[in-house]
Motif scaffolding. Structure first.
Motif, short mmCIF file in Angstrom:
data_model
loop_
_atom_site.label_atom_id
_atom_site.label_comp_id
_atom_site.label_asym_id
_atom_site.label_seq_id
_atom_site.Cartn_x
_atom_site.Cartn_y
_atom_site.Cartn_z
N ALA A 1 -7.06 -2.16 -2.47
CA ALA A 1 -8.41 -2.09 -2.08
C ALA A 1 -8.70 -0.68 -2.09
CB ALA A 1 -9.24 -2.86 -1.08
N TYR A 2 -7.71 -0.17 -1.23
CA TYR A 2 -8.16 2.09 -0.10
C TYR A 2 -7.18 2.82 -0.83
CZ TYR A 2 -10.13 -1.80 2.79
OH TYR A 2 -10.74 -3.02 3.45
N ASN A 3 -5.98 2.36 -1.39
CA ASN A 3 -4.94 3.08 -1.72
C ASN A 3 -3.71 2.47 -3.31
OD1 ASN A 3 -5.50 4.59 0.40
ND2 ASN A 3 -4.12 3.13 1.62
N PRO A 4 -3.02 2.97 -3.34
CA PRO A 4 -2.11 2.98 -4.77
C PRO A 4 -1.58 1.21 -4.70
CG PRO A 4 -2.12 4.85 -4.57
CD PRO A 4 -3.23 4.32 -3.69
N GLY A 5 -2.04 0.09 -5.45
CA GLY A 5 -1.69 -0.72 -4.55
C GLY A 5 -1.69 -1.95 -5.94
N GLY A 6 -1.84 -2.77 -5.43
CA GLY A 6 -2.84 -4.01 -6.36
C GLY A 6 -1.84 -5.68 -6.06
N ALA A 7 -2.36 -6.21 -7.22
CA ALA A 7 -2.20 -7.49 -7.30
C ALA A 7 -0.62 -7.31 -8.23
CB ALA A 7 -2.74 -8.46 -7.82
N PHE A 8 -0.53 -7.06 -8.79
CA PHE A 8 1.02 -6.94 -9.54
C PHE A 8 2.51 -6.43 -9.19
CE2 PHE A 8 -1.63 -8.40 -13.25
CZ PHE A 8 -2.60 -7.16 -13.35
N GLN A 9 1.51 -4.96 -8.43
CA GLN A 9 2.93 -5.46 -7.50
C GLN A 9 3.60 -5.23 -6.76
OE1 GLN A 9 -0.03 -2.95 -8.98
NE2 GLN A 9 -0.09 -1.63 -8.85
N ALA A 10 2.52 -6.62 -6.01
CA ALA A 10 3.12 -7.05 -4.98
C ALA A 10 3.83 -8.49 -5.93
CB ALA A 10 1.61 -7.52 -3.86
N ALA A 11 3.61 -8.82 -6.57
CA ALA A 11 3.44 -10.22 -7.54
C ALA A 11 4.66 -9.87 -7.57
CB ALA A 11 3.14 -10.54 -8.54
N ALA A 12 5.14 -8.56 -8.43
CA ALA A 12 6.72 -8.20 -8.65
C ALA A 12 7.51 -8.01 -8.12
CB ALA A 12 6.88 -7.05 -9.94
#
Lengths: 108, 95, 249
Positions: free
Chosen positions: C141-152
């Motif tokens: 929500a604040y920096n580059p990141g997100g759901a897809f990267q965490a899932a991978a």
């Protein structure tokens, strides 16, 4: 020569090289890799266009490329599942019958 | 026609030459293990290219999904026990 | 996995044979296409109008601060919903295409490396991976990141665990995890339409919790999907002789 032009040209070159390889390659895994490289080339073109000099980058093509990467891996997984199924069914060659050995021995 | 090339662009030029030559090598070698390895290496260079283009989310996703998961799936598909060709099975039946 | 890799062999599934004419025609088509596209690229150097200004103006209304996450999960959430549904349909197709084996659990893995190094390294590495992927999910929500990267990342940890021989879930227990992402996203899309009148139109005050909730469930679901891709491809062949061969130490 700006950064955008360089990366766009590289993306288009990757796309064209991989397109040629999809048509020409003998190996099925090479074709799957080539389709992936076509995708990477198009993503590079999209992100290079999104990156205007000096200002903040455009987030809409970044989101499109993220979606594209995930859909590309899904498509690759389906293609590889089909290849695995072919391996399991012991289908060895799908080439055209042009030699006597294959004509005599082509029993599955 | 003269080009003025900045110093930062040299890194981009080297990256693009690396990406293109790895793609060419991956698609032209007949040994599929080498082809998959070249593809994974190309994925890592493409990650650096995304970082150069200020696409940080795309870089993390490409490193994890593009190079990582796709590479693993490709390796699992080519790592199979060898299917005997027809001529070998015929010679085995004969002998 | 690497025990069965024969690196000096071509893949035995081949497509049509070599044809010189086809190579030359396809090569010339590729080169012509390249020249055409490069000419089009060079001649259109004007900046095309983009939606960048709209995104940055409405960023405060979206509930997150990262513009890419805002575009993915708020402004263009319909595309993300369809993407997760596409992943779901592909996992259905993969599971239908490769039928499960009826053999015992001892035969269900080929080429497991039983080296203790991997097990000991994973004991330290997997909790770290889970923490880093949770951080990536939260900071999307604040920096580059997100759901897809965490899932991978979680899928990578699951693949490592599977390589070291640790089965943690049955095939049947995966099914609710696979469905959860699509189902929760659809439910959220329909439920918010009762409050604001449009499907996928989040109320502005509740946008941040809704996005976080959808991201958490989507992460679990995408990680399960990617791991099911791997484990379905890793199923052994039907021949029982291979099963007996691999059941050794």
């Amino acid at each position: 020569m700006s950064q955008e032009l360089l990366y766009s040209a590289t993306g288009i070159a990757l796309f064209c090289l991989a397109l040629h390889s999809v048509i020409v390659a003998v190996n099925i895994i090479t074709r799957i890799i080539a389709i992936n490289i076509m995708g990477i080339g198009i993503f590079m073109l999209l992100v290079a266009i999104a990156n205007q000099a000096g200002q903040q980058p455009d987030p809409v093509p970044h989101a499109m490329v993220l979606t594209g990467i995930v859909v590309a891996v899904a498509g690759t997984a389906l293609a590889l599942a089909l290849v695995r199924r072919l391996q399991q069914l012991h289908i060895e060659e799908t080439s055209t019958l042009d030699s006597k050995e294959k004509l005599n021995g082509n029993k599955i | 026609m003269t080009f003025t090339i900045e110093v930062e662009l040299l890194l981009d030029i080297v990256l693009c030459i690396g990406i293109f030559s790895l793609a060419f090598l991956s698609l032209s070698t007949s040994n599929i293990f080498k082809a998959v390895l070249f593809f994974i290496c190309m994925g890592l260079l493409v990650t650096i290219a995304w970082a150069r283009l200020k696409a940080w989310d795309v870089a993390i996703a490409e490193a994890a999904i593009g190079a990582g998961i796709t590479g693993v799936l490709l390796l699992v598909t080519i790592a199979r026990p060898r299917i005997k060709t027809l001529s070998e099975e015929a010679s085995n039946h004969v002998s | 996995m690497f025990r069965n890799l024969h690196s000096n062999e071509k893949q035995l599934i081949q497509c049509d044979g070599h044809s010189t004419i086809r190579t030359w025609v396809s090569g010339s088509i590729a080169v012509t296409l390249y020249m055409t596209l490069i000419a089009g690229l060079i001649s259109s150097q004007t900046a095309s109008p983009s939606l960048k200004h709209l995104v940055y103006e409405s960023l405060s209304l979206s509930g997150v601060e990262n513009p890419v996450t805002a575009v993915l999960l708020n402004f263009r959430s319909y595309d993300t919903l369809l993407e997760i549904a596409a992943l779901f349909s592909v996992v259905l197709a993969v599971k239908a295409c490769l039928p499960k084996q009826d053999t015992a659990a001892a035969c269900s893995q080929t080429g497991i490396s039983t080296s203790p190094v991997l097990a000991h390294v994973l004991r330290a590495l997997v909790p770290l991976i889970i923490i880093v992927s949770g951080y990536l999910l939260w900071t999307g929500a604040y920096n580059p990141g997100g759901a897809f990267q965490a899932a991978a990342l979680i899928a990578g940890a699951a693949v490592l665990l599977s390589l070291s021989g640790y089965h943690f879930l049955n095939n049947n227990q995966f099914r609710p995890l696979l469905v959860a992402g699509t189902a929760v996203f659809l439910l959220a899309a329909v439920i918010v339409s009762f409050f604001t009148g449009l499907i996928l139109q989040y109320p502005v005050s509740l946008a941040a919790p809704i996005i976080l909730g959808i991201e958490i469930v989507a992460t679990v679901s995408i990680a399960a999907t990617l791991f099911v891709f791997y484990s379905q491809l890793n199923e052994p062949d039907h021949s029982s002789s291979q099963c007996h061969r691999e059941a050794g130490p």
